[in-house]
Design a protein around this motif. Sequence first.
Motif, PDB file in Angstrom:
ATOM      1  N   TYR A  23       0.827  -1.215   0.000  1.00  0.00           N
ATOM      2  CA  TYR A  23       0.000   0.000   0.000  1.00  0.00           C
ATOM      3  C   TYR A  23       0.859   1.263   0.000  1.00  0.00           C
ATOM      4  CZ  TYR A  23      -4.534  -2.198   0.588  1.00  0.00           C
ATOM      5  OH  TYR A  23      -5.682  -2.910   0.370  1.00  0.00           O
ATOM      6  N   GLU A  26       5.249   2.570  -3.805  1.00  0.00           N
ATOM      7  CA  GLU A  26       4.898   2.489  -5.234  1.00  0.00           C
ATOM      8  C   GLU A  26       5.833   1.548  -5.998  1.00  0.00           C
ATOM      9  OE1 GLU A  26       3.221   3.139  -8.990  1.00  0.00           O
ATOM     10  OE2 GLU A  26       2.416   3.691  -7.028  1.00  0.00           O
ATOM     11  N   ARG A  29       4.772  -2.037  -5.676  1.00  0.00           N
ATOM     12  CA  ARG A  29       3.586  -2.331  -6.486  1.00  0.00           C
ATOM     13  C   ARG A  29       3.972  -2.461  -7.955  1.00  0.00           C
ATOM     14  NH1 ARG A  29       1.356   1.670  -3.227  1.00  0.00           N
ATOM     15  NH2 ARG A  29       1.365   3.185  -4.917  1.00  0.00           N
ATOM     16  N   LYS A  35      -1.922  -2.884  -9.025  1.00  0.00           N
ATOM     17  CA  LYS A  35      -2.553  -1.570  -8.904  1.00  0.00           C
ATOM     18  C   LYS A  35      -3.027  -1.396  -7.471  1.00  0.00           C
ATOM     19  CE  LYS A  35      -2.619  -0.670 -13.388  1.00  0.00           C
ATOM     20  NZ  LYS A  35      -1.723   0.252 -13.956  1.00  0.00           N
ATOM     21  N   LEU A  36      -3.112  -0.168  -7.024  1.00  0.00           N
ATOM     22  CA  LEU A  36      -3.500   0.142  -5.651  1.00  0.00           C
ATOM     23  C   LEU A  36      -4.873  -0.427  -5.294  1.00  0.00           C
ATOM     24  CD1 LEU A  36      -2.417   1.552  -3.163  1.00  0.00           C
ATOM     25  CD2 LEU A  36      -3.426   3.675  -3.977  1.00  0.00           C
ATOM     26  N   ASP A  37      -5.760  -0.538  -6.256  1.00  0.00           N
ATOM     27  CA  ASP A  37      -7.107  -1.034  -5.965  1.00  0.00           C
ATOM     28  C   ASP A  37      -7.233  -2.554  -5.993  1.00  0.00           C
ATOM     29  OD1 ASP A  37      -6.726  -1.154  -8.700  1.00  0.00           O
ATOM     30  OD2 ASP A  37      -8.786  -0.628  -9.187  1.00  0.00           O
ATOM     31  N   ARG A  38      -6.144  -3.269  -6.309  1.00  0.00           N
ATOM     32  CA  ARG A  38      -6.188  -4.741  -6.395  1.00  0.00           C
ATOM     33  C   ARG A  38      -4.985  -5.380  -5.709  1.00  0.00           C
ATOM     34  NH1 ARG A  38     -10.123  -7.822  -9.029  1.00  0.00           N
ATOM     35  NH2 ARG A  38      -8.367  -9.202  -9.205  1.00  0.00           N
ATOM     36  N   ASP A  41      -4.170  -9.140   0.324  1.00  0.00           N
ATOM     37  CA  ASP A  41      -4.095  -8.874   1.762  1.00  0.00           C
ATOM     38  C   ASP A  41      -3.181  -9.898   2.420  1.00  0.00           C
ATOM     39  OD1 ASP A  41      -5.580 -11.211   1.825  1.00  0.00           O
ATOM     40  OD2 ASP A  41      -7.351 -10.294   2.716  1.00  0.00           O
TER      41      ASP A  41
END
Length: 77
Positions: A23, A26, A29, A35-38, A41
């Motif tokens: 999270y 960058e 990721r 991507k930040l939305d996928r 966890d």
Amino acid sequence: MFRVHCMHLFYNLSDPAMEDALYEIESMRQFAGLKLDRLPDKTTILKFLHFLERHGLGKVLFQEVNKHLENNGLILR
């Protein structure tokens, strides 16, 4: 997930810390192609580790990574 797993090991992060790092950082990721939305966890990260262990894939995959690095004149320690 394999790239997430590699970073998890390289940086010696716990599952929750790896989730947080995805999270917050960058470049992690981008390396993982996420991507930040996928983002996975901590439970997904742990389940992937258990999958690799259950099927004996961890050592095999890292042998392949090391072979690839060696063929390109690199060493991972």
